[in-house]
Design an enzyme around this catalytic site. Structure first.
Site, PDB file in Angstrom:
ATOM      1  N   TYR A 155       0.718  -1.067   0.084  1.00  0.00           N
ATOM      2  CA  TYR A 155      -0.311   0.111  -0.104  1.00  0.00           C
ATOM      3  C   TYR A 155       0.837   1.299  -0.066  1.00  0.00           C
ATOM      4  O   TYR A 155       0.653   2.301  -0.764  1.00  0.00           O
ATOM      5  CB  TYR A 155      -0.949  -0.071   1.304  1.00  0.00           C
ATOM      6  CG  TYR A 155      -1.990   0.949   1.495  1.00  0.00           C
ATOM      7  CD1 TYR A 155      -3.060   1.110   0.545  1.00  0.00           C
ATOM      8  CD2 TYR A 155      -1.765   2.093   2.115  1.00  0.00           C
ATOM      9  CE1 TYR A 155      -4.026   1.828   0.421  1.00  0.00           C
ATOM     10  CE2 TYR A 155      -2.824   3.189   2.089  1.00  0.00           C
ATOM     11  CZ  TYR A 155      -3.971   3.052   1.235  1.00  0.00           C
ATOM     12  OH  TYR A 155      -4.806   4.025   1.390  1.00  0.00           O
ATOM     13  N   ALA A 157       3.874   1.632  -1.049  1.00  0.00           N
ATOM     14  CA  ALA A 157       4.640   1.576  -2.304  1.00  0.00           C
ATOM     15  C   ALA A 157       3.699   2.448  -3.332  1.00  0.00           C
ATOM     16  O   ALA A 157       3.893   3.280  -4.157  1.00  0.00           O
ATOM     17  CB  ALA A 157       5.112   0.291  -2.699  1.00  0.00           C
ATOM     18  N   LYS A 159       0.956   4.157  -2.865  1.00  0.00           N
ATOM     19  CA  LYS A 159       0.601   5.435  -2.674  1.00  0.00           C
ATOM     20  C   LYS A 159       1.730   6.445  -2.767  1.00  0.00           C
ATOM     21  O   LYS A 159       1.780   7.612  -2.975  1.00  0.00           O
ATOM     22  CB  LYS A 159       0.060   5.687  -1.266  1.00  0.00           C
ATOM     23  CG  LYS A 159      -1.373   4.876  -1.035  1.00  0.00           C
ATOM     24  CD  LYS A 159      -2.267   5.392  -2.127  1.00  0.00           C
ATOM     25  CE  LYS A 159      -3.641   4.998  -1.813  1.00  0.00           C
ATOM     26  NZ  LYS A 159      -4.807   5.480  -2.537  1.00  0.00           N
TER      27      LYS A 159
END
Length: 244
Positions: A155, A157, A159
Site C-alpha cells: 500500500y 509503495a 501511494k
C-alpha cells in the site's frame, strides 16, 4: 456551463463524502460517480446528490481493466463533454507483513492504486487538453505513502508512487492551466480502518482523534475551485498533525 467532475470510488467512504460535499457547495457542476461492484450504493449516492438540485450520473468499470476504462470514459466524454475535474479516489488495501505477503496481495494493490492512475487519466487528459479545459486533477495518496506503515509495504509503495506521478504530471500540464495535486489522508473514519486499534492509534495523533471524511472532502472541494488555479504539484496531508 456546467462542469463535469469524475470521482472514482464514490459509492462509499471518502469518495462518497467528497461527492456529497462538492454537490452541496457547488451548483454549476455535474457529478460523475464511479463504482466497480456497488452499483446499488452508487445509486443511493446519486439520489442524495440530486436532492441538492445537482445532476449526477454513474459510470461502472474496473479501474484495473485498461480497455474497459478507455471505452467507458471515452464514451462518457463523447456524450457529455470533457471533464473539468477528476478525483482519483478509488483504491484498495491488502495488508500483510512483507515476509509473508502473497503475490496477489502485492499485485492487486499496485495494479489498482497505481495502475488506476494511468487507466483512468489516460483517456481523460487528452480531451481536457484538446478542449482547452483549465481543469483540476486531484489524486488520493495516504500518510502511508509519505511515512510508510508496518504491514503496508504494498500500500505504501502504491501511494508513494501516486505522489511521484502527481508531481510529474503537474509539470507536464501546468502550461495548459490544468492543476494536478495530491491529498494524503491520515487515519479517517471509513471502513478501511475497521479492525485497527483505534484508541492506540489516537495516541500517535497530536489532535488525539480520528479524522472525518468531510475534512478530506473540504480540501478536495477547494482544490477544484477557480481560486486554486495557482496551486499545483502539491501534496497536502489531512492527518491531525501526524508525521509533520
Amino acid at each position: 456551463m456546467d462542469k463535469n467532475i469524475l470521482i472514482t470510488g464514490s459509492s462509499r467512504g471518502i469518495g462518497k463524502e467528497t461527492a456529497l460535499y462538492i454537490a452541496k457547495k457547488n451548483k454549476d457542476i455535474k457529478i460523475v460517480l464511479h463504482c466497480n461492484k456497488n452499483k446499488e450504493k452508487a445509486e443511493a449516492v446519486k439520489t442524495e446528490i440530486e436532492s441538492y438540485n445537482v445532476e449526477a450520473r454513474i459510470l461502472q468499470f474496473d479501474i484495473t481493466n485498461r480497455k474497459q476504462c478507455f471505452e467507458i470514459i471515452s464514451k462518457d466524454i463523447e456524450q457529455n463533454g470533457a471533464y473539468y475535474g477528476i478525483v482519483l479516489n478509488a483504491g484498495i488495501a491488502r495488508d500483510n507483513v512483507f515476509p509473508v505477503m502473497e503475490e496477489n496481495e502485492w499485485d492487486d494493490v499496485l495494479n489498482t492504486n497505481l495502475g488506476g492512475f494511468y487507466n483512468v487519466l489516460k483517456p481523460a487528459v487528452m480531451s481536457m487538453i484538446e478542449n482547452r479545459v483549465k481543469g483540476r486533477i486531484i489524486t488520493m495518496s495516504s500518510i502511508s505513502g509519505l511515512a510508510g506503515n508496518r504491514g503496508q509495504v504494498n500500500y505504501s509503495a502504491s501511494k508513494a508512487g501516486i505522489i511521484g506521478a502527481t508531481k510529474a504530471l503537474s509539470l507536464e500540464l501546468a502550461k495548459r492551466g490544468i492543476t494536478v495535486n495530491c491529498v494524503a489522508p491520515g487515519v479517517i473514519e471509513t471502513d478501511m480502518i475497521n479492525g485497527i486499534p483505534v484508541e492506540e492509534v489516537k495516541k500517535m495523533i497530536p489532535m488525539k482523534r480520528i479524522g472525518r471524511p468531510e475534512e478530506v472532502a473540504s480540501l478536495v472541494n477547494y482544490l477544484l475551485a477557480e481560486d486554486a488555479s495557482y496551486i499545483t504539484g502539491q501534496v497536502i496531508s489531512v492527518n491531525g498533525g501526524m508525521y509533520r
